[in-house]
Motif scaffolding. Structure first.
Motif, mmCIF file in Angstrom:
data_model
loop_
_atom_site.group_PDB
_atom_site.id
_atom_site.type_symbol
_atom_site.label_atom_id
_atom_site.label_comp_id
_atom_site.label_asym_id
_atom_site.label_seq_id
_atom_site.Cartn_x
_atom_site.Cartn_y
_atom_site.Cartn_z
ATOM 1 N N MET A 16 37.640 47.575 53.611
ATOM 2 C CA MET A 16 38.027 47.788 51.969
ATOM 3 C C MET A 16 36.494 49.025 52.025
ATOM 4 O O MET A 16 35.774 48.713 52.475
ATOM 5 C CB MET A 16 37.983 46.887 50.939
ATOM 6 C CG MET A 16 36.636 46.478 51.063
ATOM 7 S SD MET A 16 36.080 45.060 51.733
ATOM 8 C CE MET A 16 37.903 43.639 51.764
ATOM 9 N N GLU A 39 39.652 35.866 48.332
ATOM 10 C CA GLU A 39 41.078 36.047 48.310
ATOM 11 C C GLU A 39 41.782 34.530 48.333
ATOM 12 O O GLU A 39 42.865 34.543 47.838
ATOM 13 C CB GLU A 39 41.209 36.673 49.676
ATOM 14 C CG GLU A 39 40.052 37.625 49.008
ATOM 15 C CD GLU A 39 41.328 39.195 50.004
ATOM 16 O OE1 GLU A 39 41.166 38.696 51.497
ATOM 17 O OE2 GLU A 39 41.455 40.256 49.721
ATOM 18 N N ALA A 42 40.120 51.235 38.632
ATOM 19 C CA ALA A 42 40.793 49.721 39.764
ATOM 20 C C ALA A 42 40.836 48.544 39.476
ATOM 21 O O ALA A 42 41.725 47.709 39.009
ATOM 22 C CB ALA A 42 41.769 50.298 40.808
ATOM 23 N N ILE A 43 38.922 48.161 39.514
ATOM 24 C CA ILE A 43 38.756 47.375 39.581
ATOM 25 C C ILE A 43 38.169 46.342 38.675
ATOM 26 O O ILE A 43 38.639 47.261 37.061
ATOM 27 C CB ILE A 43 36.520 47.353 39.597
ATOM 28 C CG1 ILE A 43 36.598 47.860 41.043
ATOM 29 C CG2 ILE A 43 36.115 46.124 39.131
ATOM 30 C CD1 ILE A 43 34.835 48.729 41.211
ATOM 31 N N LEU A 45 38.823 54.229 42.505
ATOM 32 C CA LEU A 45 37.833 52.857 42.652
ATOM 33 C C LEU A 45 37.986 52.164 41.370
ATOM 34 O O LEU A 45 38.036 51.041 40.960
ATOM 35 C CB LEU A 45 37.385 53.160 43.929
ATOM 36 C CG LEU A 45 36.807 51.285 43.748
ATOM 37 C CD1 LEU A 45 38.172 50.978 44.748
ATOM 38 C CD2 LEU A 45 35.437 51.472 45.273
ATOM 39 N N GLY A 88 42.299 36.562 44.282
ATOM 40 C CA GLY A 88 41.701 37.642 44.342
ATOM 41 C C GLY A 88 42.372 38.770 44.572
ATOM 42 O O GLY A 88 42.255 38.185 46.373
ATOM 43 N N SER A 89 42.613 39.532 45.109
ATOM 44 C CA SER A 89 42.265 41.003 45.765
ATOM 45 C C SER A 89 40.883 41.984 45.824
ATOM 46 O O SER A 89 41.232 42.332 44.896
ATOM 47 C CB SER A 89 43.851 41.775 45.540
ATOM 48 O OG SER A 89 43.229 42.924 46.674
ATOM 49 N N GLY A 99 45.893 38.301 42.493
ATOM 50 C CA GLY A 99 46.355 39.710 42.871
ATOM 51 C C GLY A 99 45.001 40.285 41.735
ATOM 52 O O GLY A 99 45.619 41.836 42.020
ATOM 53 N N GLN A 100 44.453 39.978 41.118
ATOM 54 C CA GLN A 100 43.570 40.429 40.422
ATOM 55 C C GLN A 100 42.113 41.309 41.102
ATOM 56 O O GLN A 100 42.001 40.426 42.555
ATOM 57 C CB GLN A 100 42.813 39.554 39.590
ATOM 58 C CG GLN A 100 41.958 40.256 38.251
ATOM 59 C CD GLN A 100 40.507 39.629 37.693
ATOM 60 O OE1 GLN A 100 41.359 38.169 37.301
ATOM 61 N NE2 GLN A 100 40.208 39.660 36.865
ATOM 62 N N LYS A 101 42.342 42.976 40.930
ATOM 63 C CA LYS A 101 41.658 43.754 41.891
ATOM 64 C C LYS A 101 39.990 43.452 41.583
ATOM 65 O O LYS A 101 39.778 43.242 40.495
ATOM 66 C CB LYS A 101 42.151 45.063 41.631
ATOM 67 C CG LYS A 101 43.476 44.963 41.587
ATOM 68 C CD LYS A 101 43.783 46.588 42.337
ATOM 69 C CE LYS A 101 45.091 46.816 42.603
ATOM 70 N NZ LYS A 101 45.935 47.223 41.183
ATOM 71 N N ILE A 147 39.252 45.178 46.924
ATOM 72 C CA ILE A 147 39.715 46.710 46.143
ATOM 73 C C ILE A 147 38.646 47.629 46.630
ATOM 74 O O ILE A 147 38.112 48.258 47.643
ATOM 75 C CB ILE A 147 40.087 46.786 45.315
ATOM 76 C CG1 ILE A 147 39.220 47.237 44.106
ATOM 77 C CG2 ILE A 147 42.210 46.499 45.687
ATOM 78 C CD1 ILE A 147 40.221 47.791 43.441
#
Ligand SMILES: O=P(O)(O)OC[C@H]1O[C@H](OP(=O)(O)OP(=O)(O)O)[C@H](O)[C@@H]1O
Ligand SMILES: O=C(O)c1cc(=O)[nH]c(=O)[nH]1
Ligand SMILES: [Mg+2]
Length: 193
Positions: free
Chosen positions: A158, A134, A63-64, A60, A138-139, A110-112, A141
């Motif tokens: 999440m 969102e 991925a941020i 995680l 952004g997404s 889609g930026q996490k 996560i």
């Protein structure tokens, strides 16, 4: 960092308050965790954020792409989580009542994002912040907060990490215990202020 160590940071900061408080949700409580007092010390804020990031799984963390927090309460802790992750930290704010990204902050499609709060009680502010992130592209996560006082009631789609879980009762305004009703009311937060 153990629960007792986190609680001691709150005690040392004079941030474990007792009285009669109107919360962001409109519910009332005899307890308030004044995270702003904990976070006013930069070294303490940095220490607490680093301890929370240490608890997150590495997949995680890696991925941020950015951190976004809801103003006001989430800003300082979000900034410190951003420092611990080595990522930029932005915030959403609600000058007209609904959270939005302003001040030139932007998210790539889609930026996490890791959404970071100071405290979660009902989870309403968190859900509103997630919706704003969102709608800005952004997404979300993952989610993190210094305190989760929802007693398991706030559930998110999440992974959610809190440094400390507390279980203080809250009451609807029209059904207060008599000993709470007789204490003068204060509303520390800024929603609808
Ligand atoms: O989970 P909830 O029931 O939504 O409650 C928690 C929210 O309440 C507080 O904010 P508040 O709205 O008081 O405003 P502030 O952050 O501007 O102080 C806190 O900072 C969280 O955002
Ligand atoms: O629900 C809230 O508004 C709330 C509760 C709490 O303990 N601390 C805080 O800053 N906000
Ligand atoms: Mg807030």
């Amino acid at each position: 960092m153990t629960d007792d160590e986190v609680l001691n940071e709150f005690r040392a900061a004079g941030a474990l308050l007792e009285g009669h408080f109107k919360l962001s949700s409109g519910r009332h409580s005899g307890h308030y965790l004044q995270c702003a007092r904990v976070l006013m010390n930069a070294a303490r804020a940095e220490r607490l954020a680093a301890a929370l990031v240490e608890r997150m799984p590495q997949d995680l963390v890696s991925a941020i792409g950015a951190v976004v927090s809801p103003a006001m309460g989430g800003i300082i802790f979000g900034h410190e989580i951003g420092r611990a992750l080595g990522k930029d930290a932005m915030f959403v704010e609600r000058p007209t009542g609904t959270f939005e990204l302003r001040r030139g902050f932007a998210l790539a499609p889609g930026q996490k994002v890791l959404m970071v709060e100071d405290v979660v009680t009902t989870g309403l502010s968190s859900r509103e912040a997630i919706a704003a992130i969102e709608s800005a592209g952004g997404s979300v996560i993952g989610m993190a907060s210094l305190i989760d006082r929802s007693a398991g009631q706030a559930v998110f789609d999440m992974p959610y990490f809190a440094l400390l879980k507390m279980d203080f009762p809250t009451f609807p305004a029209d059904d207060l215990p008599p000993d709470l009703a007789e204490i003068p009311l204060s509303k520390p937060g800024s929603r609808n202020a």
